[in-house]
Each structure stands twice: as C-alpha cells, then as structure tokens.
Design an enzyme around this catalytic site. Structure first.
Site, mmCIF file in Angstrom:
data_model
loop_
_atom_site.group_PDB
_atom_site.id
_atom_site.type_symbol
_atom_site.label_atom_id
_atom_site.label_comp_id
_atom_site.label_asym_id
_atom_site.label_seq_id
_atom_site.Cartn_x
_atom_site.Cartn_y
_atom_site.Cartn_z
ATOM 1 N N ARG A 167 11.599 11.939 4.030
ATOM 2 C CA ARG A 167 11.020 11.067 5.006
ATOM 3 C C ARG A 167 11.241 9.384 4.559
ATOM 4 O O ARG A 167 10.708 9.367 3.392
ATOM 5 C CB ARG A 167 9.661 11.224 5.464
ATOM 6 N N GLU A 191 8.638 3.401 0.868
ATOM 7 C CA GLU A 191 8.957 4.431 -0.009
ATOM 8 C C GLU A 191 9.793 5.426 0.627
ATOM 9 O O GLU A 191 9.657 5.566 1.712
ATOM 10 C CB GLU A 191 7.689 5.050 -0.678
ATOM 11 N N ASN A 196 10.287 9.486 0.316
ATOM 12 C CA ASN A 196 9.640 10.679 0.003
ATOM 13 C C ASN A 196 10.867 11.820 0.146
ATOM 14 O O ASN A 196 11.433 12.187 0.982
ATOM 15 C CB ASN A 196 8.742 11.276 1.062
ATOM 16 N N SER A 254 5.101 14.910 4.727
ATOM 17 C CA SER A 254 4.278 15.495 5.789
ATOM 18 C C SER A 254 4.107 15.015 7.250
ATOM 19 O O SER A 254 4.690 13.823 7.370
ATOM 20 C CB SER A 254 2.808 15.648 5.144
ATOM 21 N N LYS A 294 9.325 6.488 -7.793
ATOM 22 C CA LYS A 294 9.319 5.162 -7.434
ATOM 23 C C LYS A 294 10.335 4.253 -8.225
ATOM 24 O O LYS A 294 10.439 3.240 -7.978
ATOM 25 C CB LYS A 294 7.816 4.717 -7.222
ATOM 26 N N LYS A 318 2.568 0.292 -8.483
ATOM 27 C CA LYS A 318 2.539 1.906 -8.295
ATOM 28 C C LYS A 318 3.121 2.488 -9.419
ATOM 29 O O LYS A 318 3.913 2.262 -9.910
ATOM 30 C CB LYS A 318 3.627 1.988 -7.114
ATOM 31 N N GLU A 335 2.818 10.716 -5.962
ATOM 32 C CA GLU A 335 2.782 10.965 -4.402
ATOM 33 C C GLU A 335 1.512 11.265 -3.891
ATOM 34 O O GLU A 335 0.720 11.843 -4.751
ATOM 35 C CB GLU A 335 3.867 12.041 -4.317
ATOM 36 N N GLY A 336 1.490 11.195 -2.648
ATOM 37 C CA GLY A 336 0.264 11.516 -2.035
ATOM 38 C C GLY A 336 -0.879 10.662 -1.440
ATOM 39 O O GLY A 336 -1.827 11.222 -0.901
ATOM 40 N N ARG A 364 2.256 6.322 11.526
ATOM 41 C CA ARG A 364 0.908 6.440 11.121
ATOM 42 C C ARG A 364 0.365 5.018 11.083
ATOM 43 O O ARG A 364 1.036 3.869 10.608
ATOM 44 C CB ARG A 364 0.846 6.840 9.487
HETATM 45 P P1 ADP Z 1 2.231 7.261 -1.938
HETATM 46 O O1 ADP Z 1 3.330 8.007 -2.575
HETATM 47 O O2 ADP Z 1 0.793 7.325 -2.508
HETATM 48 O O3 ADP Z 1 2.549 7.784 -0.252
HETATM 49 P P2 ADP Z 1 3.141 4.507 -1.091
HETATM 50 O O4 ADP Z 1 4.244 3.863 -1.849
HETATM 51 O O5 ADP Z 1 3.678 5.155 0.256
HETATM 52 O O6 ADP Z 1 2.632 5.756 -2.076
HETATM 53 O O7 ADP Z 1 1.959 3.744 -0.889
HETATM 54 C C1 ADP Z 1 0.804 4.054 -0.361
HETATM 55 C C2 ADP Z 1 0.337 3.054 1.088
HETATM 56 O O8 ADP Z 1 0.188 1.884 0.430
HETATM 57 C C3 ADP Z 1 1.282 3.017 1.858
HETATM 58 O O9 ADP Z 1 1.288 4.087 3.045
HETATM 59 C C4 ADP Z 1 1.281 1.664 2.519
HETATM 60 O O10 ADP Z 1 0.167 1.718 3.680
HETATM 61 C C5 ADP Z 1 0.666 0.776 1.230
HETATM 62 N N1 ADP Z 1 1.737 0.284 0.602
HETATM 63 C C6 ADP Z 1 2.690 0.626 -0.166
HETATM 64 N N2 ADP Z 1 3.630 -0.110 -0.692
HETATM 65 C C7 ADP Z 1 3.294 -1.235 0.103
HETATM 66 C C8 ADP Z 1 4.203 -2.528 0.590
HETATM 67 N N3 ADP Z 1 5.178 -2.993 -0.307
HETATM 68 N N4 ADP Z 1 3.612 -3.472 1.455
HETATM 69 C C9 ADP Z 1 2.676 -3.119 2.077
HETATM 70 N N5 ADP Z 1 1.971 -1.859 2.060
HETATM 71 C C10 ADP Z 1 2.305 -0.955 1.122
HETATM 72 MG MG MG Z 2 3.463 6.947 1.090
#
Ligand code: ADP
Ligand code: MG
Length: 513
Positions: free
Chosen positions: A132, A154, A156, A161, A334, A396, A400-401, A486
């Site tokens: 995803r 990101e 996945n 999910s 990442k 970051k 994950e999660g 979402r």
């Molecule tokens: P995880 O693997 O924990 O899902 P993510 O990279 O998806 O990590 O980050 C978690 C959340 O943080 C995302 O669902 C988003 O809402 C916010 N986020 C992450 N990166 C960005 C970004 N570059 N700009 C805006 N929001 C972000």
């Molecule tokens: Mg995410």
C-alpha cells in the site's frame, strides 16, 4: 490551486440523527466494525469479548482532487515493480540495511534471519507483495497557480491494513448518498460519479488466490491452506475477515488464523521444508501451507522471546510463499524510501530503467534526507536541530504501525536527548501540507467535527519469481488493488486508525483548477 468548496453541507439536528442512524445500522450489518477498546467497553461489561462496534468512520466522504486520485492509481504498477526489484536485489539491500544494523536492533535481527535462511538456501522463489502506497495531496505554497499533486507519505510492504474495511466504507457512503441521507445543500458536490468504489477486498483476495494457485497442489496429497498470521488480541479482525471470506468463497481456498506467538506450536517443516499446519481444534489434521499472509511480525514488541524469532525463522525457511518475505519487509523500511527520495538520488533508475515511468514515480516523492554524516545528512542535521526549520519536518525511525514519529517542533529536543550515534537510525522528511477541509468523524460513539487531513492509500498486488537473488526476476502478476482513504483531525500529526488517531473514509472526487 483554488481552495476546496465549502463542505460538508450544514445539517439540522434531525438530518444528522437520520444520517447517523443509517450509518450505524449499515456499518454493523456489513461488518464495517472493530472490536471495541477496553476504555470504550470495559472487560467487566464484555468479559468474553463478544461485542463489536462501528469502526471509526467519517459521516461524509472527504473531498479529494480527481487528478490526484488518478495520479496515485496510475503509478501503482510501477511501484509494485520498483519494490519487487528492490526486494530481489539482496546485494543492494544489504548496503542499505548495513547502515542500520549497528544502531537498530530490530532491523539487525530481521537481517540475521535472512542470513540464516540464505546459508541453507531459499526453497521458495515465489514472492507475494500486497503493498500500500500512502499519499497526501500537496500544493506548492510558493506557486498559487500550481496544480495539486500527490506526494508519498510511505510505502508499506508488510501488513498493509484496512483493505477489508475500505471496500465497506466506500459502499457505506454510496448507500448514504443513494438513500438521500445527505442534505441537498446547493453546494453539495456528492454525486454517484464522484464516489469511486474501493475494490480492495476483491483485489487483495485475488492477489492471494494467484499466489495460492501458483504454489499448486500438495505433492504429498495433503489439503492446502493459506495462513493469516495475526496479532492476538486483534481489534481489527473484521478488516482481515472480509478478505479471508472472499478468498474462501470466490476461490475455494481454505484459510486459518495463526497467532504470531503460536507458529512453533501449530506448524512444522517436513523434510523438504514444506510448511505443515495442524489446527489446534483438529490436531490430527495436516494442511500444507501455500501462503503465509503477515498481519503481524512488523513491530519489535511482537517478538517477546527467542521462540518468536525461531517461529519467524521457521516460516522464512519454509517452502510456503511469504507475503511478505523478510527481504520484502526490509525493502519497505523508511531508510529505503529515503535512499530513493533524497534529492538527486541515482538509485531509482537501477530498479526502474524506463525513464518516463521513473519520472512519474519521482513526481510523487517528497524530499527525504538521511541523518548520517553524508553531505545530505549534515544538511538534514542542521534543518532538524534548528527550531525554525524543524517545524517543516517529521523525523521517522525504522518502524511501522503508527505512533513512532517525532514531529516538527519536538524534533530539536528529541535529538538533544538522543545520542548522536543513534541519529542515523532516522530519516528526516518534509511535511506534506494538504489543503484544509472539514468533516465529521464518528468514533467510539461520539461525533468529532472539524478540520481534517486525508491520506490516500493505493493497494498493489505483485507476484514474482526470484531468478538469481541479484534483481533478476519474472513478474507473474502485477495489478492495482483498490484504494483506502484515512482521515484524521488536523490537530493530530499521526494518522493511524488502529493506533487510535484516524478514521476510515472514502473519496468524493472533485475537479480542481
Ligand atoms: P507508520 O509506519 O507509523 O504508519 P508513517 O510514515 O505513515 O509511519 O507516518 C505516520 C503518520 O504521520 C502518517 O499517517 C501521516 O499522518 C503522518 N506523516 C508522516 N509523514 C508525513 C509527511 N511527510 N507529511 C505529513 N504527514 C506525515
Ligand atoms: Mg503509515
């Protein structure tokens, strides 16, 4: 870009009541549901875990520019190709992972599992990815005339999910529209054509069915099955069940749910390393496992002891197809995303030599920097430590999660408290700032109205055969597999629904200038 139209339309109390009743009934009738948190329904009230509740969901489908939706879908197959190429190129992945092994114990352990299997030789060349790719809408703040586009949050590669619930929520919003539960305000933008159906349930099930079929029948005459490797307890069980039921009904595939900690109890390897599963409710029966679908095993907290790692190793050593294999899981770190997306990175063309297609992927990258001592890393360290610039970034770790990132003004303090030797375990990413809009979220029986931020996920299914472990592979299946929207309140930086921050939503496509 013009701002979004005023939305959602105002409602009278009676209108909202009607909408909410329709939503709650439809959701439960169609399994748009989760197990409640214990703060919502305490263990004393529900000691046997019999209750379920509506999943956190938006009342209205959120606005999403049609061009952005189409853009994200148009690159799905290229992303499948890119990540299957990375996962098949052990040598390249090794260089990237090696930068992490001394400072990230979890990544180091995963890599050790790979090395242990490699030493014995992998016995299953087939791989399934149910990926995803997550995006937000981006508009260039410096250029008012610029058209919106999507930027990737990101990618996945493990336990992607909400494919199960996404199909239900897009059907829910369409139902609410067709029965007239939405007020017909003059500015209302909701129409049948504006509400795309999410095909993630049939899409993900088809990906799994293709892998199951490619494995073929058992040579030992055993019945075959697909294992869903799951967390226990799992609140998001219905999301998984929707995919399981379609796999069973449309393809006749037998499926079982195996808790992550029970791998060594309920499975064994035969002399050819075929994975044989005996259900605890019928221990005399044996099934040959064609596919292990991971909805667990992505977080360090799940590996409580050596036995859990041994269980993971058993699956990786086996002849079952893994979704994902450990290398595919590692391709989704990442760090890999950063290596591809650091400005002027040469790596993308190694995996996607077609320049036109690579250029389309490149358009979806937001700038991401390493936190190491390279030139780009030194630049990032400056940006992250300065409170004035840090507010435009998110830091970051390789996790994950949800719930692991450090946002904006909290970054300088976090770095002060973290030994410098650990900084390279993180990446620094520019925040994507989507246009403002409003919606109403229904979560745990309460309505929350206000500004929201949407994140679009596009699922992709890819089945490939590794040919030499050096990137050469044959792709057997490669298709886009539906979408997820979402939505979270704009006060929250995190977006995870399961992690307690967001809600499931569907898109109301709009044409923007
Ligand atoms: P995880 O693997 O924990 O899902 P993510 O990279 O998806 O990590 O980050 C978690 C959340 O943080 C995302 O669902 C988003 O809402 C916010 N986020 C992450 N990166 C960005 C970004 N570059 N700009 C805006 N929001 C972000
Ligand atoms: Mg995410």
């Amino acid at each position: 870009m013009a701002t979004y139209p005023e939305y959602p339309p105002d409602q009278s109390d009676e209108e909202q009541k009607y909408l909410l009743t329709s939503l709650k009934d439809w959701s439960i009738a169609h399994g748009l549901a989760v197990r409640p948190t214990t703060t919502y329904v305490s263990a004393e009230i529900d000691p046997s875990g019999a209750l379920a509740t509506t999943a956190p969901v938006t009342l209205f489908p959120s606005l999403f520019p049609r061009v952005c939706f189409e853009q994200a879908k148009s690159v799905a197959q290229d992303y499948n190709e890119l990540y299957s190429a990375i996962a098949s190129d052990e040598e390249w992945l090794k260089q990237t992972v090696e930068e992490l092994v001394d400072i990230d114990d979890f990544i180091a352990q995963l890599w050790k599992v790979h090395l242990a299997v490699k030493q014995q030789g992998y016995v299953q060349p087939l791989n399934l990815g149910l990926f995803r790719s997550d995006y937000m809408v981006h508009t260039d703040p410096a250029n008012a005339q610029s058209r919106p586009c999507v930027k990737q949050v990101e990618f996945n590669t493990i336990a992607s999910s909400f494919g199960g619930l996404s199909t239900q929520v897009s059907a829910l919003h369409k139902y609410l529209f067709t029965v007239g539960a939405y007020p017909e305000a003059p500015l209302s933008v909701i129409s049948d054509a504006a509400l795309p159906e999410s095909t993630s349930v049939p899409g993900l099930a088809m990906g799994m069915a293709k892998a199951h079929e490619a494995y073929g029948p058992s040579k030992d005459g055993l019945a075959t099955c697909v294992l869903f490797l799951v967390q226990d307890p799992e609140r998001n069980v219905f999301d998984q069940r929707h995919v399981e039921y379609v796999l069973n009904k449309n393809y006749g595939v037998k499926t079982f749910r195996l808790p992550f900690g029970k791998v060594l109890n309920d499975t064994k390897l035969d002399a050819d390393r075929k994975l044989v599963y005996s259900p605890p409710h019928a221990p005399s029966k044996q099934f040959e496992v064609t596919l292990v679908y991971f909805r667990a095993g992505y977080s360090p907290a799940e590996y409580q002891n050596q036995r859990d790692w041994d269980g993971r190793l058993q699956i990786e050593r086996s002849a079952a197809i893994k979704c994902p294999s450990i290398l595919t899981q590692l391709a989704g770190t990442k760090k890999v995303q950063q290596v591809l997306a650091t400005p002027h990175s040469p790596h993308l063309k190694r995996f996607l030599p077609d320049e036109a297609r690579a250029a389309e992927l490149l358009k979806t990258f937001a700038p991401i920097y390493p936190m190491d001592k390279s030139e780009a890393g030194e630049e990032a360290r400056k940006l992250a430590q300065d409170p004035e610039t840090a507010v435009r970034y998110v830091l970051k770790p390789q996790r994950e999660g949800g719930g692991n990132n450090v946002y904006r003004k909290a970054i300088p303090r976090f770095l002060k408290d973290t030994p410098e030797t650990h900084w390279p375990a993180h990446i620094l990413m520019e925040m994507i700032e989507p246009p403002a809009q409003s919606n109403v979220i229904f979560r745990n029986g309460e309505l929350q109205k206000g500004g929201v931020i949407c994140e679009l996920g596009i699922y992709g299914a890819c089945l490939w055969r590794d040919e030499d472990g050096k990137g050469k592979r044959e792709i057997l299946e490669n298709f886009e597999a539906g979408y997820l929207l979402r939505t979270k309140g704009c006060g929250s930086e995190e977006g995870g629904v399961a992690a307690g921050f967001g809600s499931v939503d569907s898109a109301c496509l709009i044409d923007v200038d």
